[in-house]
Design a protein around this motif. Structure first.
Motif: not given
Length: 500
Positions: A225-236
């Motif tokens: 969960l933490y990792e995917w939130l970081t992936y998403l945040g770095s795209i956004l």
């Protein structure tokens, strides 16, 4: 799997893992410096920006590249670990280069913004892994970072010359259609970044426990969960970066804020450390502050010196015809490759005899070399012809002198950051080291814009004199900074305690 202790107990001068990281970093730096070497020239000649704006734009773009390393270091420390952060950053860099290769004129800021975010995740963490290969107080650490830095510059040498020369249609003219030359130049950066990631994937098992996720103690679902939130945040965040780099006023606001915020964050982290550890962190911050000045001068290479090379230098070095912009981009890297190992051996030789200067004195010496190099850039004005063209030989010799300054500061600086910071904050401290470089890039753009503004509407010979006189002023300031550093070195040595 090897333990960290087993890796650190290597025999000889260098651990084998250093060579694997060397090649991964080499290809990544090919991509980065190839891109960097094209930015100012492309903005002036193809996006048709005026030179003052292009200098500010270049400075803002490069400032964001290095500023984002602080954020990348933070997420590596808290969520990803060095390895996953490096891989994700590499993927974003590839995507940015592909976007630029498709249509650099239309998607310039989009491609650059993906590269900025990707570099932030990649750059500080591979350097941190190099630091993990050594025990504290291992006298071989500086030599290891010097060799690693040679890998950085091997990539920078090839990429820095090839990409701009392809874009300017100076090489491979019969192989690449004229209308595709910039597409190929930007595309080359993507190809070599793929090679970098493949190199890392094939060799990462040798790193043992180094760079693994700091969240292994959590459940797999929570960690994901933490990792995917970081992936998403770095795209956004990419659209925000696009707005920031395309409007330098927003970058100004960011630079006013991020430095103080990072210092406040470090002060917060320092509450949990001992007095001795905090003294070392204070010494690290002092190094960072002086490095800002160094990079503000040194990074004229991508802005004002790029313009100087394009308009005021002839095209021969030792009788060999070369593109002056390619030489400006790559001469420093060539000399680093030639002399980095030698400098590393000198530090080892001096350490064995207990006469090695401490790190702050090395920083001071770096500024003295920087002053000498800029004085030589100033002195090129005395070799000019009536059209304002001057000697590329003399200019290249200026980079030769500056290179010894860089070798006294940059690899030693990275080494110092790993030795002065507690393990808990190593990636953040490395990120702050690159954040200091961001401020250097930012101020480099402002300095370059000032020189460009002063030479506006001037003849080519007048431009030469304006630029040369500007470099003379930078030489004086660099000399003063070097003398100050050497004078205060005993005080900083006390803060560093047992760190050499």
């Amino acid at each position: 799997m090897q333990t960290i202790e087993e890796i650190q107990n290597f025999k000889g001068k260098y651990p084998k893992q250093l060579w694997y990281l060397f090649f991964s970093e080499m290809w990544e730096r090919f991509s980065f410096y190839g891109m960097r070497g094209m930015l100012y020239f492309y903005m002036v000649h193809h996006l048709l920006m005026d030179k003052e704006t292009a200098n500010l734009q270049y400075g803002a773009t490069q400032a964001w590249v290095y500023a984002f390393t602080f954020i990348g270091g933070l997420f590596a420390d808290k969520i990803f670990g060095f390895r996953k952060s490096l891989f994700w950053g590499g993927l974003l860099m590839i995507l940015g280069s592909v976007i630029l290769a498709v249509n650099p004129k239309t998607f310039f800021f989009v491609g650059v913004s993906f590269t900025i975010v990707g570099t932030g995740f990649f750059k500080p963490n591979i350097s941190s892994m190099v630091g993990k290969l050594y025990r504290e107080c291992d006298t071989r650490t500086d030599a290891g970072f010097s060799l690693f830095y040679a890998g950085v510059n091997l990539g920078a040498l090839i990429g820095g010359y090839l990409c701009i020369a392809i874009g300017k249609n100076q090489i491979f003219t019969t192989l690449i259609p004229n209308h595709l030359k910039w597409n190929v130049a930007f595309g080359l950066a993507a190809v070599v970044m793929i090679i970098s990631l493949l190199t890392f994937l094939q060799t990462q098992k040798s790193l043992g426990e180094i760079g693994l996720s700091p969240l292994l103690h959590l459940s797999a679902s929570k960690r994901k969960l933490y990792e995917w939130l970081t992936y998403l945040g770095s795209i956004l965040i990419v659209p925000i970066i696009i707005a920031m780099v395309s409007n330098t006023v927003y970058t100004d606001y960011f630079m006013y804020a991020i430095g103080p915020i990072s210092i406040i964050y470090l002060a917060y982290e320092m509450r949990g450390f001992s007095v001795a550890e905090n003294k070392k962190l204070i010494a690290a911050v002092i190094f960072m502050l002086f490095s800002i000045v160094f990079w503000a001068f040194f990074e004229q290479s991508g802005g004002s010196l790029s313009d100087f090379a394009a308009e005021n230098l002839n095209q021969t070095v030792l009788g060999i015809q070369l593109d002056p912009n390619g030489v400006n981009n790559s001469a420093n890297s060539f000399f680093v490759i030639a002399f980095a190992a030698l400098i590393g051996m000198v530090w080892l030789w001096m350490a064995k005899r207990k006469i090695e200067p401490n790190t702050i004195v090395k920083f001071g010496i770096a500024f003295l070399f920087l002053a000498g190099g800029f004085w030589i850039f100033y002195y090129t004005k005395f070799f000019a012809d009536a059209s304002g063209k001057t000697s590329l030989d003399v200019f290249t010799f200026g980079w030769f002198i500056i290179t010894f300054g860089e070798l006294c500061l940059s690899p030693i600086g990275m080494s110092a950051m790993t030795k002065l910071s507690p393990q808990k904050t190593q990636a953040v401290i490395m990120g702050m080291w690159f954040l200091a470089s961001a401020y250097g890039q930012y101020f480099a753009g402002i300095l370059g814009a000032g020189i460009a503004s002063a030479s506006e509407n001037a003849t080519n010979i007048q431009k030469l004199n304006t630029y040369a006189d500007g470099y003379y002023q930078l030489a004086i300031y660099a000399l003063i900074a070097g003398v100050i550093l050497i004078i205060i070195s005993p005080l900083i040595k006390k803060l560093m305690q047992d760190v050499k």
